[in-house]
Design a protein around this motif. Structure first.
Motif, PDB file in Angstrom:
ATOM      1  N   PHE A   1      23.786   9.510  17.239  1.00 48.26           N
ATOM      2  CA  PHE A   1      24.646  10.135  16.367  1.00 48.26           C
ATOM      3  C   PHE A   1      24.098  11.380  15.885  1.00 48.26           C
ATOM      4  CE2 PHE A   1      22.258   6.995  13.855  1.00 48.26           C
ATOM      5  CZ  PHE A   1      21.564   7.806  12.882  1.00 48.26           C
TER       6      PHE A   1
ATOM      7  N   ASN B   1      11.114   6.311   8.468  1.00 44.47           N
ATOM      8  CA  ASN B   1      12.010   5.538   8.704  1.00 44.47           C
ATOM      9  C   ASN B   1      11.378   3.973   8.443  1.00 44.47           C
ATOM     10  OD1 ASN B   1      14.399   6.198  10.513  1.00 44.47           O
ATOM     11  ND2 ASN B   1      12.826   7.245  11.633  1.00 44.47           N
TER      12      ASN B   1
ATOM     13  N   GLY C   1      13.640  14.806  12.795  1.00 47.28           N
ATOM     14  CA  GLY C   1      12.887  13.917  13.158  1.00 47.28           C
ATOM     15  C   GLY C   1      12.215  12.927  12.449  1.00 47.28           C
ATOM     16  N   THR C   2      10.753  12.507  12.630  1.00 45.82           N
ATOM     17  CA  THR C   2      10.342  11.456  11.853  1.00 45.82           C
ATOM     18  C   THR C   2       8.742  11.779  11.735  1.00 45.82           C
ATOM     19  OG1 THR C   2      11.434   9.606  13.189  1.00 45.82           O
ATOM     20  CG2 THR C   2       9.414   9.075  11.823  1.00 45.82           C
TER      21      THR C   2
ATOM     22  N   GLU D   1      10.266  12.431   4.740  1.00 51.30           N
ATOM     23  CA  GLU D   1      11.075  11.512   5.444  1.00 51.30           C
ATOM     24  C   GLU D   1      10.282  10.411   6.495  1.00 51.30           C
ATOM     25  OE1 GLU D   1      13.790  13.877   7.557  1.00 51.30           O
ATOM     26  OE2 GLU D   1      14.771  14.494   5.620  1.00 51.30           O
TER      27      GLU D   1
ATOM     28  N   MET E   1      21.978   6.931   3.736  1.00 51.36           N
ATOM     29  CA  MET E   1      22.957   5.928   4.101  1.00 51.36           C
ATOM     30  C   MET E   1      24.238   6.786   5.034  1.00 51.36           C
ATOM     31  SD  MET E   1      22.056   2.746   3.259  1.00 51.36           S
ATOM     32  CE  MET E   1      23.446   1.459   3.252  1.00 51.36           C
TER      33      MET E   1
ATOM     34  N   SER F   1      22.086  14.865  15.395  1.00 48.87           N
ATOM     35  CA  SER F   1      22.148  16.278  15.994  1.00 48.87           C
ATOM     36  C   SER F   1      20.936  17.227  15.336  1.00 48.87           C
ATOM     37  CB  SER F   1      23.376  17.003  15.817  1.00 48.87           C
ATOM     38  OG  SER F   1      24.526  16.075  16.483  1.00 48.87           O
TER      39      SER F   1
HETATM   40  C1  LIG Z   1      17.506  13.724  10.270  1.00 49.08           C
HETATM   41  S1  LIG Z   1      16.973  12.176   9.634  1.00 49.08           S
HETATM   42  C2  LIG Z   1      15.142  12.382   9.436  1.00 49.08           C
HETATM   43  C3  LIG Z   1      14.699  11.020   8.906  1.00 49.08           C
HETATM   44  C4  LIG Z   1      14.522  10.030   9.548  1.00 49.08           C
HETATM   45  N1  LIG Z   1      14.027  10.080  11.083  1.00 49.08           N
HETATM   46  C5  LIG Z   1      15.778   8.994   9.479  1.00 49.08           C
HETATM   47  O1  LIG Z   1      16.397   8.835  10.524  1.00 49.08           O
HETATM   48  O2  LIG Z   1      16.010   8.993   8.357  1.00 49.08           O
HETATM   49  C6  LIG Z   1      17.546  12.200   7.924  1.00 49.08           C
HETATM   50  C7  LIG Z   1      18.999  11.450   7.711  1.00 49.08           C
HETATM   51  O3  LIG Z   1      20.036  12.266   8.252  1.00 49.08           O
HETATM   52  C8  LIG Z   1      21.165  11.460   8.474  1.00 49.08           C
HETATM   53  N2  LIG Z   1      21.837  11.763   9.568  1.00 49.08           N
HETATM   54  C9  LIG Z   1      21.335  12.057  10.594  1.00 49.08           C
HETATM   55  N3  LIG Z   1      22.029  12.377  11.534  1.00 49.08           N
HETATM   56  C10 LIG Z   1      23.347  12.444  10.763  1.00 49.08           C
HETATM   57  C11 LIG Z   1      24.942  12.492  11.240  1.00 49.08           C
HETATM   58  N4  LIG Z   1      25.092  12.749  12.417  1.00 49.08           N
HETATM   59  N5  LIG Z   1      25.730  12.323  10.352  1.00 49.08           N
HETATM   60  C12 LIG Z   1      25.314  12.048   9.036  1.00 49.08           C
HETATM   61  N6  LIG Z   1      24.091  11.937   8.591  1.00 49.08           N
HETATM   62  C13 LIG Z   1      23.064  12.066   9.535  1.00 49.08           C
HETATM   63  C14 LIG Z   1      20.808  10.060   8.413  1.00 49.08           C
HETATM   64  O4  LIG Z   1      21.053   9.514   7.225  1.00 49.08           O
HETATM   65  C15 LIG Z   1      19.254  10.103   8.465  1.00 49.08           C
HETATM   66  O5  LIG Z   1      18.583   9.083   7.600  1.00 49.08           O
END
Ligand SMILES: C[S@@+](CC[C@H](N)C(=O)[O-])C[C@H]1O[C@@H](n2cnc3c(N)ncnc32)[C@H](O)[C@@H]1O
Ligand code: SF4
Length: 444
Positions: A55, A127, A97-98, A125, A192, A57
């Protein structure tokens, strides 16, 4: 209500599509210029992940240790360059990213930032599988005040459909990891997502119960945002997308979390004030370092190269990593402030007067009237305030804003091969700083 929402969504989408159209770099190139006496926020992007969720982007690529080591080195050079240019930061946000994918490199980067800048707030941020006790202590020692953990859902079936179960653990494992991380940082945030394919009212209710029992200081609840380029991938792995339940789910979330949390933005719930949101709303201007990062300084949005190797090459050659920018006109700046500040649920009128004078109300009359007619805004003596009814409109606004950012990210990934034609090393760059075709390839 649904007709109004869909009209509102198409209007916002259309308007944002225009404002997110970037051109190739048009000013003198180089880095943005720091204004003396101004303190900025620094956003640092770490684009590596151990697995790529269908999911997502955001700008992220599969973790490769060698490439990541090279990237972190270039990233530290870029950060040093901002310091040399006179930028002062007191607030650092490390996102991905992570960022914890290579902890040694991350800690070195945090050490450098602490050495160069008077930081009083750091967010990172991560995981759930990276919540190792010694890493948490190392981060705390470096001044990390907010750790944000991506959970998405506590439903094992949904975690499997998101390809997160095997890598980041079952709901039970995630809960244990979160319990172990509690109390170490002033703010533990849990990310979430709602409106996921296959997510039922019952599943969402169980997630909310789990959150209330865990009681992290902050919960960010995003609506699922699916970029066009990710649509097939999401449907293939997670099932058909759904639209109609979004508002109902949002109301379910607000009802469940309201007794324990107050709102710090339209989609962020906090147990205390002054919390930090994923999406920058507190600061007027910020610098983004790293591949695929955005900066907003002096009315110009800048974006750095989305090619990891290209980014490293540019920085190592002494060339700015910025490859696209867009100067916002006065009205676009007003609209940007209107959306971002009210995403934080209130807009200070004296701040508005100071920044734009009274012309703001004239120029933004259509937006203000529209929001007022929708019952989304109210006026107080000091601020414009988002009403309880209006909170969901701001969730839609931000979702559409990020959908358009995703369109831009897709375009940048497509253009990676063509973005270097104009590259010429700046004065003082090391010899042999010519780009090679192979260096442009690594994007996704
Ligand atoms: C980009 S990630 C970076 C931190 C870490 N890799 C993670 O997965 O949490 C941060 C948050 O963005 C949210 N996220 C990423 N893609 C998303 C999407 N397509 N729609 C809604 N929230 C999204 C997720 O809740 C994710 O935890
Ligand atoms: S949601 Fe987080 S872990 Fe998943 S791909 Fe995006 S950045 Fe990586």
């Amino acid at each position: 209500m649904r007709v109004i929402e869909s009209l509102f969504t198409s209007l916002v989408r259309h308007e944002y599509a225009r404002s997110m159209t970037f051109g190739p770099i048009s000013e003198s190139g180089g880095l943005p210029v720091a204004r003396p006496g101004v303190i900025y926020q620094l956003y640092v992007h770490i684009p590596f992940c151990p697995v790529l969720c269908p999911f997502c982007s955001f700008h992220r690529v599969q973790y490769q240790p060698q490439l990541a080591a090279r990237y972190f080195k270039s990233l530290r050079s870029e950060i040093r360059r901002y310091h040399e240019q006179g930028f002062v930061f007191d607030d650092l946000y490390v996102g991905g990213g992570t960022p914890t994918v290579n902890e040694e490199e991350l800690l070195r980067t945090l050490d450098l930032c602490n050495e160069l800048f008077p930081l009083n707030s750091i967010s990172v941020e991560t995981n759930p599988s990276d919540l190792r006790p010694h890493l948490l202590q190392d981060l705390r020692q470096r001044g990390v005040k907010r750790l944000s953990v991506g959970v998405q859902s506590f439903d094992d079936e949904l975690l499997k459909s998101m390809d997160r179960y095997d890598k980041y653990g079952s709901a039970e494992t995630i809960c244990r990891a979160l319990e172990g991380a509690r109390g170490i940082f002033p703010t533990l945030n849990v990310d979430m997502i709602f409106n996921l394919p296959g997510q039922t009212e019952d599943s969402l209710a169980r997630d909310l119960q789990t959150l209330v029992a865990l009681r992290p200081e902050q919960v960010s609840y995003y609506p699922l945002m699916v970029a066009d380029s990710a649509r097939r991938r999401v449907v293939g792995s997670m099932g058909p997308l759904r639209k109609s339940d979004s508002r109902r789910m949002f109301e379910q979330i607000v009802a469940a979390l309201s007794p324990d949390y107050h709102r710090s933005t339209a989609w962020c719930f906090s147990t205390r004030g002054g919390s930090i949101d994923e999406y920058i709303v507190g600061r007027d201007e910020y610098i983004g370092a790293g591949s695929g990062a955005f900066s907003y300084v002096n009315g110009v949005i800048h974006a750095t190269s989305f090619s990891i190797n290209g980014y490293c090459r540019r920085v190592d050659a002494g060339v700015s990593a910025i490859t696209r920018n867009k100067r916002l006109g006065r009205r676009e700046q007003m609209r940007y402030d209107f959306v971002m500040k009210l995403f934080g649920l209130s807009l200070d009128k004296s701040w508005l007067r100071h920044r734009y004078g009274n012309v703001f109300y004239l120029q933004m009359a259509v937006e203000l009237l529209g929001m007022w007619l929708l019952g989304a805004l109210k006026n107080s003596s000091q601020s414009l305030l988002v009403t309880a009814r209006g909170e969901y409109y701001w969730v839609i606004l931000m979702r559409e804003f990020f959908n358009n950012v995703n369109v831009f990210r897709d375009e940048m990934r497509r253009q990676i091969r063509s973005e270097y034609h104009d590259l010429a090393p700046q004065a003082g760059a090391p010899a042999g700083a010519k780009l090679q075709r192979a260096d442009m390839e690594h994007a996704d």
